[in-house]
Design a protein around this motif. Sequence first.
Motif, PDB file in Angstrom:
ATOM      1  N   LEU A   5       2.447   1.798  -3.403  1.00  0.00           N
ATOM      2  CA  LEU A   5       1.462   2.245  -4.387  1.00  0.00           C
ATOM      3  C   LEU A   5       1.153   3.726  -4.214  1.00  0.00           C
ATOM      4  O   LEU A   5       1.109   4.490  -5.192  1.00  0.00           O
ATOM      5  CB  LEU A   5       0.191   1.405  -4.265  1.00  0.00           C
TER       6      LEU A   5
ATOM      7  N   LYS B   8       0.823  -1.199   0.000  1.00  0.00           N
ATOM      8  CA  LYS B   8       0.000   0.000   0.000  1.00  0.00           C
ATOM      9  C   LYS B   8       0.860   1.254   0.000  1.00  0.00           C
ATOM     10  O   LYS B   8       0.589   2.215  -0.733  1.00  0.00           O
ATOM     11  CB  LYS B   8      -0.936  -0.012   1.213  1.00  0.00           C
TER      12      LYS B   8
ATOM     13  N   LEU C 195       3.041   1.695 -12.275  1.00  0.00           N
ATOM     14  CA  LEU C 195       1.876   1.839 -11.403  1.00  0.00           C
ATOM     15  C   LEU C 195       0.800   0.817 -11.752  1.00  0.00           C
ATOM     16  O   LEU C 195       0.206   0.188 -10.859  1.00  0.00           O
ATOM     17  CB  LEU C 195       1.327   3.262 -11.514  1.00  0.00           C
ATOM     18  N   PHE C 196       0.558   0.634 -13.051  1.00  0.00           N
ATOM     19  CA  PHE C 196      -0.406  -0.391 -13.464  1.00  0.00           C
ATOM     20  C   PHE C 196       0.074  -1.782 -13.070  1.00  0.00           C
ATOM     21  O   PHE C 196      -0.714  -2.635 -12.653  1.00  0.00           O
ATOM     22  CB  PHE C 196      -0.636  -0.317 -14.971  1.00  0.00           C
TER      23      PHE C 196
ATOM     24  N   VAL D 207       2.052   6.864  -6.840  1.00  0.00           N
ATOM     25  CA  VAL D 207       1.030   7.806  -7.335  1.00  0.00           C
ATOM     26  C   VAL D 207       1.484   9.243  -7.086  1.00  0.00           C
ATOM     27  O   VAL D 207       1.343  10.117  -7.953  1.00  0.00           O
ATOM     28  CB  VAL D 207      -0.328   7.533  -6.653  1.00  0.00           C
TER      29      VAL D 207
ATOM     30  N   SER E 209      -0.596  -2.339  -9.538  1.00  0.00           N
ATOM     31  CA  SER E 209      -2.023  -2.584  -9.312  1.00  0.00           C
ATOM     32  C   SER E 209      -2.391  -4.033  -9.589  1.00  0.00           C
ATOM     33  O   SER E 209      -3.265  -4.606  -8.917  1.00  0.00           O
ATOM     34  CB  SER E 209      -2.867  -1.652 -10.186  1.00  0.00           C
ATOM     35  N   PHE E 210      -1.736  -4.648 -10.586  1.00  0.00           N
ATOM     36  CA  PHE E 210      -2.018  -6.042 -10.940  1.00  0.00           C
ATOM     37  C   PHE E 210      -1.060  -7.026 -10.263  1.00  0.00           C
ATOM     38  O   PHE E 210      -1.041  -8.214 -10.619  1.00  0.00           O
ATOM     39  CB  PHE E 210      -1.953  -6.221 -12.451  1.00  0.00           C
TER      40      PHE E 210
END
Length: 260
Positions: A159, A156, A218-219, A163, A222-223
């Motif tokens: 991430l 977390k 970032l993507f 961002v 997320s995955f």
Amino acid sequence: MKKYNPFHLVELSVWPILTSFSFLSFALGVIIMVRSFYCTPFLLSLFFLLVSSFLWGRDVHREGCYEGQHNFQVTVGFKVGMILFILSECFFFLGMFWGYLHLAESPALEMGGVWPPVGVSPFDPKGIPFLNTVLLVSSGVSVTWTHHAMENGEFKASLVSLVVTVVLGSVFTMFQLIEYYVASFTFSCSCYSSVYFMGTGFHGLHVLIGSALLMICLFRFSFMTISPNHSVGFECSVWYWHFVDIVWFCLYLIFYWWGV
């Protein structure tokens, strides 16, 4: 056929040659747009460049994440290639710094014998340039935080900090465009303006490329396709972003602070 070496021999792919031709057409499109304000070749070449780069990156991602082809030797090769690429970029910007310092130390009589040339009002180094410096330094701190959190398994936190890095890079680009809009000189006013727009413009392009790389990371975050044991793409993106930070710091000291 059995493989007798630890390296990954890539399959035949059309994307490298298409990306090369797209880069060439992109450069020609930029020249056409600057000289005649005709944007169609630039937009078409940009579209093909983005598509070919995406498809090439998709294949590399598949080889590493789903086929398991990127072993230790392959990742070392990726890192060495990235280091050599950044080194070549250092010499690219070194040429611009050299040209700027040469012009500043021996201004021509046609420019009034002074630097900046007569009629050119440089930017206040304590204004937008200083704000952009703070933004990029802060983004360097946040992307380092991302790397540290990822190494410690704090998903977390990594991430959120990534961002923050992308947002800071986007705000930097926005302020750079505002600076261009309010500039009292154009690209063709003098050698000062030409070197200024070349240096800051190419750096801005590198910021856009770095932001795109971090957005891809970032993507992937997320995955959940990036982990401490599978992060060579992210590490190379972090190296590139720190390079962008260092180049801007040199640009700020030479173009904005020392050169006024």
